[in-house]
Motif scaffolding. Structure first.
Motif, short mmCIF file in Angstrom:
data_model
loop_
_atom_site.label_atom_id
_atom_site.label_comp_id
_atom_site.label_asym_id
_atom_site.label_seq_id
_atom_site.Cartn_x
_atom_site.Cartn_y
_atom_site.Cartn_z
N ARG A 171 -1.12 0.28 1.59
CA ARG A 171 -1.81 -0.98 1.89
C ARG A 171 -2.57 -1.48 0.67
O ARG A 171 -2.65 -2.68 0.42
N VAL A 172 -3.14 -0.56 -0.10
CA VAL A 172 -3.83 -0.95 -1.34
C VAL A 172 -2.84 -1.62 -2.29
O VAL A 172 -3.12 -2.68 -2.85
N ALA A 173 -1.68 -1.01 -2.45
CA ALA A 173 -0.65 -1.59 -3.32
C ALA A 173 -0.21 -2.95 -2.81
O ALA A 173 -0.01 -3.89 -3.59
N GLU A 174 -0.06 -3.07 -1.50
CA GLU A 174 0.34 -4.34 -0.90
C GLU A 174 -0.66 -5.45 -1.21
O GLU A 174 -0.27 -6.53 -1.68
N VAL A 175 -1.95 -5.21 -0.97
CA VAL A 175 -2.92 -6.28 -1.18
C VAL A 175 -3.06 -6.61 -2.67
O VAL A 175 -3.25 -7.78 -3.01
N LYS A 176 -2.93 -5.62 -3.53
CA LYS A 176 -3.00 -5.91 -4.97
C LYS A 176 -1.80 -6.76 -5.41
O LYS A 176 -1.95 -7.67 -6.23
N SER A 177 -0.65 -6.48 -4.86
CA SER A 177 0.54 -7.27 -5.19
C SER A 177 0.36 -8.71 -4.70
O SER A 177 0.68 -9.67 -5.41
N ARG A 178 -0.15 -8.87 -3.50
CA ARG A 178 -0.38 -10.20 -2.95
C ARG A 178 -1.46 -10.93 -3.74
O ARG A 178 -1.34 -12.12 -4.01
N LEU A 179 -2.51 -10.21 -4.12
CA LEU A 179 -3.59 -10.79 -4.90
C LEU A 179 -3.07 -11.33 -6.24
O LEU A 179 -3.50 -12.38 -6.70
#
Length: 149
Positions: free
Chosen positions: A9-17
Motif C-alpha cells: 500500500r505504501v508503494a501504491e500511494v507513492k506511485s499515485r502521488l
C-alpha cells in the motif's frame, strides 16, 4: 483492510502521488493539488505525534460511533468530509516540495505501529496503531482520488 503499514500500500500511494501534477483538476473540494498534499502531511504529522490537534466538539459527541463505520471496511472517505481547522491549508504551496515532505512522512509512518501517536484523533478520538494505519491509507486515497490519481 488496506493500511499504510503494508509495504504494498505504501508503494501504491507513492506511485499515485508521483502522478499528481500542479494542474491536476480536482473532482470536489476547494484545495489545489499542492494544498491537498500539504494537508495530507499535517495529518501524518498528527498521526506521528509531531503536532497535537485538539479534539473537535462534534467528534467528542459522535466520533466514536462514526469511527466504527469509517474504519471498519474498505469504503472510501466521503467527498467533502469536514476537517478540523488545524488541518486546513489555504496558502499557496510548491507541489514538489510538499510531495517530498509527504513522502518522508509516509516513510516514517510505514515503519510500523510503534511510531503511531497515543494522542487522540481530532474527530475519532483514541485510535489503535492499526486504526491509524487504516485511516492514513483512506485519507491519502481520498485526496489522490480527489485529483484523479
Amino acid at each position: 483492510m488496506k493500511h499504510l503499514h503494508d509495504p504494498a500500500r505504501v508503494a501504491e500511494v507513492k506511485s499515485r502521488l508521483a502522478q499528481l501534477r500542479t494542474d491536476s483538476q480536482r473532482q470536489w473540494g476547494k484545495m489545489t493539488a499542492p494544498q491537498a498534499v500539504a494537508h495530507m502531511s499535517v495529518a501524518f504529522e498528527a498521526a506521528l505525534g509531531d503536532v497535537a490537534i485538539k479534539r473537535l466538539f462534534i467528534g467528542r459527541l459522535i466520533g466514536g460511533f462514526v469511527k466504527k463505520s469509517a474504519l471498519g471496511n474498505d469504503a472510501p472517505i466521503m467527498k467533502n468530509a469536514p476537517t478540523a481547522p488545524e488541518y486546513l491549508v489555504v496558502d499557496q504551496r510548491d507541489l514538489d516540495r510538499e510531495r517530498d515532505r509527504l513522502r518522508t512522512l509516509i516513510d516514517r509512518f510505514a515503519v510500523g505501529p510503534s511510531v503511531c501517536t497515543t494522542q487522540p484523533h481530532a474527530f475519532f478520538g483514541p485510535l489503535t496503531p492499526d486504526e491509524w494505519a487504516i485511516l492514513m491509507y483512506k485519507h491519502v486515497d481520498h485526496h489522490l482520488r480527489q485529483f484523479g490519481v
